[in-house]
Design a protein around this motif. Structure first.
Motif, PDB file in Angstrom:
ATOM      1  N   ARG A 338       0.876  -0.840   0.222  1.00 22.71           N
ATOM      2  CA  ARG A 338       0.031  -0.111  -0.198  1.00 22.71           C
ATOM      3  C   ARG A 338       1.131   1.081   0.039  1.00 22.71           C
ATOM      4  O   ARG A 338       0.419   2.228  -0.668  1.00 22.71           O
ATOM      5  N   HIS A 339       1.943   1.289   0.609  1.00 20.15           N
ATOM      6  CA  HIS A 339       2.587   2.369   0.970  1.00 20.15           C
ATOM      7  C   HIS A 339       3.825   2.571   0.020  1.00 20.15           C
ATOM      8  O   HIS A 339       4.037   3.718   0.133  1.00 20.15           O
ATOM      9  N   CYS A 340       4.589   1.462  -0.397  1.00 27.76           N
ATOM     10  CA  CYS A 340       6.229   2.053  -1.356  1.00 27.76           C
ATOM     11  C   CYS A 340       6.127   2.926  -2.291  1.00 27.76           C
ATOM     12  O   CYS A 340       4.919   2.409  -3.119  1.00 27.76           O
ATOM     13  N   PRO A 341       6.446   3.637  -2.573  1.00 24.07           N
ATOM     14  CA  PRO A 341       6.268   3.994  -3.911  1.00 24.07           C
ATOM     15  C   PRO A 341       6.999   3.503  -4.813  1.00 24.07           C
ATOM     16  O   PRO A 341       6.397   4.236  -6.355  1.00 24.07           O
ATOM     17  N   ALA A 348       5.783  -6.435  -6.090  1.00 22.25           N
ATOM     18  CA  ALA A 348       6.736  -7.813  -4.969  1.00 22.25           C
ATOM     19  C   ALA A 348       5.267  -7.919  -4.370  1.00 22.25           C
ATOM     20  O   ALA A 348       5.667  -9.267  -3.828  1.00 22.25           O
ATOM     21  N   ALA A 349       5.460  -6.969  -2.960  1.00 20.72           N
ATOM     22  CA  ALA A 349       4.810  -7.330  -1.857  1.00 20.72           C
ATOM     23  C   ALA A 349       3.013  -7.400  -2.084  1.00 20.72           C
ATOM     24  O   ALA A 349       3.119  -8.215  -1.727  1.00 20.72           O
ATOM     25  N   GLY A 350       2.249  -7.555  -3.074  1.00 22.52           N
ATOM     26  CA  GLY A 350       1.670  -7.459  -2.882  1.00 22.52           C
ATOM     27  C   GLY A 350       1.296  -9.185  -3.174  1.00 22.52           C
ATOM     28  O   GLY A 350       0.427 -10.123  -3.554  1.00 22.52           O
ATOM     29  N   GLU A 351       2.537  -9.413  -4.635  1.00 23.00           N
ATOM     30  CA  GLU A 351       2.184 -11.152  -4.889  1.00 23.00           C
ATOM     31  C   GLU A 351       2.411 -11.863  -3.918  1.00 23.00           C
ATOM     32  O   GLU A 351       2.218 -12.988  -3.209  1.00 23.00           O
ATOM     33  N   ARG A 352       3.895 -11.448  -2.739  1.00 21.44           N
ATOM     34  CA  ARG A 352       3.828 -11.830  -1.348  1.00 21.44           C
ATOM     35  C   ARG A 352       2.686 -12.059  -1.066  1.00 21.44           C
ATOM     36  O   ARG A 352       2.456 -13.147  -0.769  1.00 21.44           O
ATOM     37  N   CYS A 353       1.646 -10.916  -0.853  1.00 21.45           N
ATOM     38  CA  CYS A 353       0.222 -11.147  -0.030  1.00 21.45           C
ATOM     39  C   CYS A 353      -0.877 -12.413  -0.667  1.00 21.45           C
ATOM     40  O   CYS A 353      -1.575 -13.277  -0.074  1.00 21.45           O
ATOM     41  N   ALA A 354      -0.528 -12.346  -1.647  1.00 26.13           N
ATOM     42  CA  ALA A 354      -1.191 -13.716  -2.760  1.00 26.13           C
ATOM     43  C   ALA A 354      -0.984 -14.674  -2.171  1.00 26.13           C
ATOM     44  O   ALA A 354      -2.234 -15.960  -2.348  1.00 26.13           O
ATOM     45  N   ARG A 355       0.435 -15.446  -2.587  1.00 28.41           N
ATOM     46  CA  ARG A 355       1.023 -16.777  -2.332  1.00 28.41           C
ATOM     47  C   ARG A 355       0.764 -16.795  -0.965  1.00 28.41           C
ATOM     48  O   ARG A 355      -0.083 -17.857  -0.447  1.00 28.41           O
ATOM     49  N   LEU A 356       0.681 -16.002   0.476  1.00 25.66           N
ATOM     50  CA  LEU A 356       0.238 -15.710   1.645  1.00 25.66           C
ATOM     51  C   LEU A 356      -0.969 -16.076   2.022  1.00 25.66           C
ATOM     52  O   LEU A 356      -1.188 -17.494   2.691  1.00 25.66           O
ATOM     53  N   VAL A 357      -1.874 -15.898   0.842  1.00 24.97           N
ATOM     54  CA  VAL A 357      -3.179 -16.030   0.834  1.00 24.97           C
ATOM     55  C   VAL A 357      -3.758 -17.448   0.634  1.00 24.97           C
ATOM     56  O   VAL A 357      -4.678 -18.337   1.104  1.00 24.97           O
ATOM     57  N   LEU A 358      -3.404 -17.853  -0.163  1.00 21.10           N
ATOM     58  CA  LEU A 358      -2.938 -19.172  -1.102  1.00 21.10           C
ATOM     59  C   LEU A 358      -2.671 -20.392  -0.118  1.00 21.10           C
ATOM     60  O   LEU A 358      -3.426 -21.046  -0.206  1.00 21.10           O
ATOM     61  N   ALA A 359      -1.399 -20.485   0.295  1.00 29.06           N
ATOM     62  CA  ALA A 359      -1.360 -20.923   1.138  1.00 29.06           C
ATOM     63  C   ALA A 359      -1.783 -21.557   2.684  1.00 29.06           C
ATOM     64  O   ALA A 359      -1.426 -21.728   3.372  1.00 29.06           O
ATOM     65  N   THR A 360      -2.342 -19.920   3.813  1.00 27.49           N
ATOM     66  CA  THR A 360      -3.241 -19.655   4.246  1.00 27.49           C
ATOM     67  C   THR A 360      -4.553 -19.675   4.634  1.00 27.49           C
ATOM     68  O   THR A 360      -4.811 -18.721   4.397  1.00 27.49           O
ATOM     69  N   PRO A 361      -5.119 -20.365   4.540  1.00 27.06           N
ATOM     70  CA  PRO A 361      -6.696 -20.744   4.677  1.00 27.06           C
ATOM     71  C   PRO A 361      -7.281 -19.105   5.523  1.00 27.06           C
ATOM     72  O   PRO A 361      -8.219 -18.545   5.652  1.00 27.06           O
ATOM     73  N   THR A 367      -8.224 -10.956   0.967  1.00 23.72           N
ATOM     74  CA  THR A 367      -7.553 -10.443  -0.605  1.00 23.72           C
ATOM     75  C   THR A 367      -7.768  -8.921  -0.139  1.00 23.72           C
ATOM     76  O   THR A 367      -7.368  -8.057  -1.420  1.00 23.72           O
ATOM     77  N   GLY A 368      -8.482  -8.075   0.570  1.00 24.70           N
ATOM     78  CA  GLY A 368      -8.583  -6.819   0.273  1.00 24.70           C
ATOM     79  C   GLY A 368      -7.890  -6.151   0.658  1.00 24.70           C
ATOM     80  O   GLY A 368      -8.172  -4.026   0.430  1.00 24.70           O
ATOM     81  N   ASP A 369      -7.042  -6.966   1.713  1.00 20.81           N
ATOM     82  CA  ASP A 369      -6.093  -5.412   1.944  1.00 20.81           C
ATOM     83  C   ASP A 369      -4.549  -5.546   1.373  1.00 20.81           C
ATOM     84  O   ASP A 369      -3.930  -4.698   1.459  1.00 20.81           O
ATOM     85  N   PHE A 370      -4.433  -6.041  -0.135  1.00 19.15           N
ATOM     86  CA  PHE A 370      -3.201  -5.792  -1.099  1.00 19.15           C
ATOM     87  C   PHE A 370      -4.164  -5.452  -1.877  1.00 19.15           C
ATOM     88  O   PHE A 370      -5.007  -5.827  -2.546  1.00 19.15           O
TER      89      PHE A 370
END
Length: 655
Positions: A338-341, A348-361, A367-370
């Motif tokens: 959200r804050h990196c310019p 990359a941070a969004g993709e990290r969030c996506a991978r965590l969401v996919l791996a962690t029920p 998904t709306g947090d990123f």
């Protein structure tokens, strides 16, 4: 502007006794009254009552600092013994009242041995004028690197003591009392403590190196002597600097500070302090964020402390590029997103969030947090065939999913698809740098070797523009770390790009750079770097010169510069012998680098010593330029006073 005041016992037309004997013109109204409470001096109880000159020199120096209103106050008090009437008890208090801008960027303790301090009233008469000081020059007593070496040599676990002092200053409002018979040692500890804090916080830390009343003095940090402390009746605790440090469980920030001092990592100490400046309670978060940037693990509870800093608009830019995206917890990764310019890093941070969401029920409702370019595409892409993967991370994830489902991934297919994604045909955009990192960290074993083969081949055949776009520092670090799995021998242009990138960010002689060079046999640039690595370890100047001449390849210039930096600490005699034995090109590269980087006076004087021992080089002109300043010539003659041969060479060079 900075105004000076002298306060001592003197005889004047109006009255005799303690009074201001000299001040700077234009002293702000009320300054004398504001300064007066800081001007007393009582000798230690065990000091001789009638000291002679040699004994007077051993009396403790009271150097203090405080904030008075909108201005800053520096006071240095020395015991003088007798006054004008012959009575003992006289002292000179020399005060400087300065606007904050005059001391900006400096720790007040840096004025410990400033050149403007007076040791005696001299010819001052009541009413005399003292010059105004514009940007008062600090002293040279407390170089951080020298302080670090001094700290390491102390007994009684100095780092535990430092952690306790840092936590006391950062987390309490209690007065710190430092007890030592040597005010120089007290001043050093105040200097180490000051360099352990952000500059604005250090500018608010009042202190004195000596007081006979540490319980009631106005300073936050009070230095005193053992006999003073023994004479007091108080429940207040003190830090006996000559005794074992107290047991203390350090905060994260204090632990990070002591780790930086222990490693003499001054850059890391500055970075830690820079982060701690971002908020009143940012110390713990600064320690966590620094640890993450250094590649150290931090659980989600610790990462939560860093969230306010990542959300801060003034977060330093270097943090973004050093954060290990693959190690971030969901909340911190979402904050980076959200804050990196930087779009690439935010993605990359969004993709990290996506991978965590996919791996962690438990995270799948967040998904709306990123933000992602197309999160639905990322989810639905899991069911696609390898040959149709839309991105390099998707190709890697599909490979992993296929393996989990028991569908074997064909290495050749993975290699071919990776090649096409990195080096696309038609109007498709090239792969994003973060996609390369995500992909290689997602897969392992045979699948990763196949993917890396496609990526490296695509970059090698895609041209210099593609390599500049894709091979960012983060990508280069990851590929260099996987050099044993990358076919870099068949990709000389990619290998050279990686070497250049690592050399620029980690140093030509940095461990990551040399580790990659060792993995690239028969590569001229790599061989040149390895030769550069060996030069600083040579003790024979002739051998060092021979090794220096082996430095070749595309990185020979930066390599020789790195060698020059590494040799700066060697003796002038060794460097002069090396210069004399070296071929002209590497010799001139060494000399120009030394001339360019010799900023400290000691470094310039040592370089003059090199020039005098090895005449007939470009250094001669540089020395003549230094000698244009008469004061510098006098300093150099003093510097070489014990070597008549060098003094003669100096005069000859000047003429």
């Amino acid at each position: 502007m900075a105004w000076q005041l002298h306060y001592t016992s003197a005889r004047s037309a109006e009255h005799s006794g303690f009074q201001f004997t000299a001040v700077s013109p234009g002293l702000p109204p009320g300054a004398e009254a504001a300064v007066s409470p800081y001007l007393g001096y009582l000798p230690p109880p065990d000091a001789p009552a009638s000291p002679g000159a040699a004994e007077l020199a051993r009396f403790p120096v009271a150097f203090g600092y405080d904030v008075i209103g909108e201005r800053r106050l520096l006071v240095r008090s020395r015991y003088l013994g007798r006054d004008y009437s012959g009575r003992f008890g006289n002292f000179l208090a020399h005060a400087v009242v300065a606007d904050p801008a005059e001391l900006e960027g400096l720790r007040p303790i840096e004025f410990w041995r400033a050149p403007f301090w007076a040791d005696s009233p001299g010819a001052d008469l009541p009413g005399a004028d003292l010059p105004l000081l514009e940007y008062p020059p600090p002293g040279d007593a407390f170089d951080p690197e020298a302080l670090g070496r001094w700290l390491a040599a102390l007994d009684h676990d100095p780092y535990s003591r430092l952690a306790a002092l840092v936590d006391a200053v950062c987390t309490t409002s209690e007065r710190l009392v430092l007890v030592s018979p040597d005010t120089e040692e007290t001043a050093r500890w105040i200097a180490v403590l000051s360099y352990s804090l952000p500059v604005p916080r250090a500018a608010l830390l009042s202190f004195t190196t000596y007081t006979a009343d540490p319980v009631a003095c106005p300073h936050r940090v009070a230095g005193t002597t053992p006999d003073v402390w023994a004479s007091l009746r108080t429940d207040q605790t003190a830090h006996r600097l000559d005794a074992p440090a107290p047991e203390h469980g350090p905060s994260r920030y204090a632990a990070a500070v002591t780790d930086a001092w222990r490693a003499l990592d001054l850059e890391g100490l500055d970075g830690l302090a820079e982060l701690a400046e971002l908020g009143e309670d940012a110390f713990e978060g600064a320690a966590v964020l620094t640890a993450l940037c250094l590649g150290e693990a931090a659980d989600e509870e610790a990462q939560a402390l860093a969230l306010p800093l990542v959300r801060h608009p003034a977060l330093p830019a270097w943090v973004w590029t050093r954060l290990p995206m693959d190690d971030l917890g969901f909340d911190l990764a979402a904050a980076v997103n959200r804050h990196c310019p930087e779009d690439v890093l935010a993605r990359a941070a969004g993709e990290r969030c996506a991978r965590l969401v996919l791996a962690t029920p438990a995270l799948r409702s967040r998904t709306g947090d990123f933000a992602l370019d197309d999160p639905a595409e990322l989810v639905s892409g899991l069911g696609r065939q390898l040959a149709g993967a839309p991105s390099l991370p998707a190709l890697a994830e599909l490979t992993v999913v296929a393996e989990r489902l028991g569908v074997p991934a064909v290495p050749e297919t993975t290699r071919r698809c990776a090649f096409l994604l990195v080096n696309p045909r038609g109007d498709r955009a090239a792969v994003a740098p973060q996609d390369v990192v995500t992909a290689v960290e997602t897969v392992a074993g045979t699948a990763r070797r196949a993917l890396l083969a496609g990526v490296v081949d695509g970059l090698e055949r895609g041209g210099a523009l593609l390599r500049r776009e894709v091979l960012t520092g983060l990508v280069c670090d990851r590929l260099a770390g996987l050099a044993g799995e990358c076919p870099l021998r068949r990709a000389p242009e990619v290998a050279l790009h990686l070497l250049r990138s690592l050399a620029a960010r980690h140093g030509v002689l940095g461990e990551p750079t040399l580790r990659l060079a060792e993995a690239l046999p028969h590569n001229s640039a790599a061989e040149g770097l390895l030769a550069a690595r060996d030069v600083p370890g040579e003790h024979d100047p002739q051998a060092a010169a021979r090794t220096l001449e082996r430095i070749g390849g595309a990185l020979s210039g930066p390599a020789v510069q790195a060698v020059a930096d590494a040799l700066t600490g060697r003796s002038p005699a060794f460097r002069a012998a090396l210069v004399s034995a070296s071929a002209e090109r590497p010799r001139d590269l060494l000399l120009h680098r030394w001339m360019e980087t010799a900023r400290q006076r000691s470094e310039r004087f040592e370089l003059v010593g090199v020039a005098l021992r090895a005449p007939g080089t470009p250094l001669d002109g540089w020395v003549r330029e230094q000698l244009r300043k008469r004061f510098t010539l006098l300093q150099l003659e003093t510097y070489f006073r014990d070597d008549q041969k060098l003094r003669a060479a100096l005069r000859e060079l000047r003429e």
